[in-house]
Design an enzyme around this catalytic site. Structure first.
Site, short mmCIF file in Angstrom:
data_model
loop_
_atom_site.label_atom_id
_atom_site.label_comp_id
_atom_site.label_asym_id
_atom_site.label_seq_id
_atom_site.Cartn_x
_atom_site.Cartn_y
_atom_site.Cartn_z
N ALA A 55 8.63 7.42 -1.18
CA ALA A 55 8.86 8.74 -0.97
C ALA A 55 10.20 9.00 0.14
CB ALA A 55 7.75 9.36 -0.53
N ASP A 242 3.00 10.18 -1.50
CA ASP A 242 4.49 10.75 -1.95
C ASP A 242 4.45 12.30 -1.75
OD1 ASP A 242 3.88 8.25 -3.75
OD2 ASP A 242 5.98 8.51 -3.82
O1 MRU Z 1 6.92 4.81 -7.69
P1 MRU Z 1 7.08 4.34 -6.19
O2 MRU Z 1 7.44 2.72 -6.02
O3 MRU Z 1 8.33 5.10 -5.55
O4 MRU Z 1 5.90 4.64 -5.34
C1 MRU Z 1 5.75 4.53 -3.80
C2 MRU Z 1 4.63 4.83 -3.53
O5 MRU Z 1 3.51 5.07 -4.16
C3 MRU Z 1 4.28 4.63 -2.01
O6 MRU Z 1 3.29 4.56 -1.59
C4 MRU Z 1 4.56 6.08 -1.27
O7 MRU Z 1 6.07 6.49 -1.73
C5 MRU Z 1 4.49 6.18 0.03
S1 MRU Z 1 5.87 5.20 0.80
C6 MRU Z 1 5.99 5.17 2.45
#
Ligand code: MRU
Length: 358
Positions: A55, A242
């Protein structure tokens, strides 16, 4: 954080070439490839196809996307359209729209010849703030790990899901920032790393980050966490988010909810590292209203890895004609979350505490 003992971040602006550079995360852990983002098409591709992901990093990339567009055309109506286009690349992480609004709100009233320079300044600031906020989250979260260590006097076992380390942000990360700081301060720790099917961010990214920092860790497939919790092998769970709703419901990578349920049943603290840029104050009920990204079914039906010649290959793992669905995120209701670790401190996952962060 470190890669082969050198400090690296996930995205940066190189002044001498006037270029934005990123790590292509699709290739990690097998190859470390740095690429340039030169066009809005490349920015949209990078976010959608997950050359950049996580995110906070999606948000920072989007901000640089407006800068890249402004070099071609600094007309504000044009940039508003570009902002909408970048915003449509991935629907769940609110950092994307947050960062785009941060940029657009600050340039909307400027003269055209001031826009490009200002956009770069804002994007650089968003990037730097992300580093600073993740570090603060790390320091607050470190206290939790330290307290467990002082109580147990044994290595602290931490479970994390997906990748919420520095690769998901610019540096430090969110869920892993407390882990990195605890390790630097010599608290003995061990991390259980969830595989995180279908894209395996745990196996490919989190494990790579931890290995590079020499942090003890074990890789487990997604269904192991409950068993470990029943047998006292996990002291604390820390994940990222997210999008967190104003009622404290937390949306994160698919599978987070099941880990939170198991943690609740086993009385294990379940913390979520949440930079304020990932809180959506407009959403009152996360389970009901947070949009959940559905990705290509090929991410479920196929898997990638190295073959015997060390070539990266993708193979099919389901019968011909199978129908696969691919929900990328789920929402954990606030009642299963012990607390949120933010850059302003550790707060309850509830409306009152979250409102105080505005
Ligand atoms: O699909 P992604 O790899 O973008 O998902 C990332 C996540 O779910 C993380 O846990 C979330 O973005 C928190 S990141 C600091």
């Amino acid at each position: 954080m470190l890669v082969n003992d050198k400090h690296l971040t996930t995205i940066w602006y190189e002044k001498k070439t006037d270029k934005v550079k990123i790590i292509d995360q699709r290739l990690i852990p097998f190859e470390l490839k740095i690429i340039e983002l030169n066009t809005v098409d490349e920015v949209c591709f990078a976010i959608k196809e997950m050359q950049v992901r996580g995110a906070p990093l999606i948000g920072v990339t989007a901000a640089y996307g407006i800068y890249i567009a402004s070099k071609e055309n600094a007309n504000i109506d044009f940039l508003l359209k570009i902002s909408q286009r970048i915003n449509s690349t991935r629907p769940t992480a609110v950092n994307l729209s947050w960062a785009l609004s941060e940029v657009m709100n600050k340039i909307v009233d400027l003269k055209e010849d001031q826009i490009s320079e200002k956009t770069l300044e804002i994007a650089n600031q968003i990037r730097q703030d992300d580093i600073d906020n993740c570090k603060k989250i790390g320091e607050y979260g470190y206290e939790l790990i330290k307290n467990i260590y002082e109580m147990k006097n044994k290595p602290v076992n931490i479970l994390t899901h997906c990748n919420a380390g520095w690769l998901a942000a610019v540096d430090w990360g969110t869920a892993l920032a407390p882990v990195f700081i605890a390790h630097k301060k010599n608290i003995p720790i061990h991390v259980w790393v969830d595989e995180t099917r279908p894209r395996n961010q745990g196996f490919s990214l989190t494990s790579w980050e931890l290995l590079n920092e020499n942090i003890p860790n074990s890789l487990i497939v997604d269904n192991v966490g409950g068993h470990l919790m029943q047998h006292n092998k996990i002291d604390i769970c820390i994940t990222g988010t997210d999008r967190t709703a104003s009622n404290g419901d937390v949306c994160n990578k698919i599978g987070t909810y099941l880990k939170a349920l198991a943690a609740y049943d086993n009385n294990i603290p379940f913390y979520v590292s949440a930079p304020i840029s990932s809180i959506d104050f407009t959403i009152e009920n996360g389970v009901r209203d947070i949009p959940i990204e559905e990705r290509d079914s090929e991410e479920v039906s196929h898997i990638s890895g190295l073959d015997e010649n060390n070539d990266l290959k993708t193979i099919k793992i389901v019968p011909d004609g199978s129908s696969c669905t691919n929900f990328a995120f789920d929402v954990t209701p606030a009642k299963y979350i012990t607390k949120l670790i933010t850059e302003k401190g550790i707060v309850g996952a509830n409306y009152q505490s979250i409102s105080s962060l505005k």
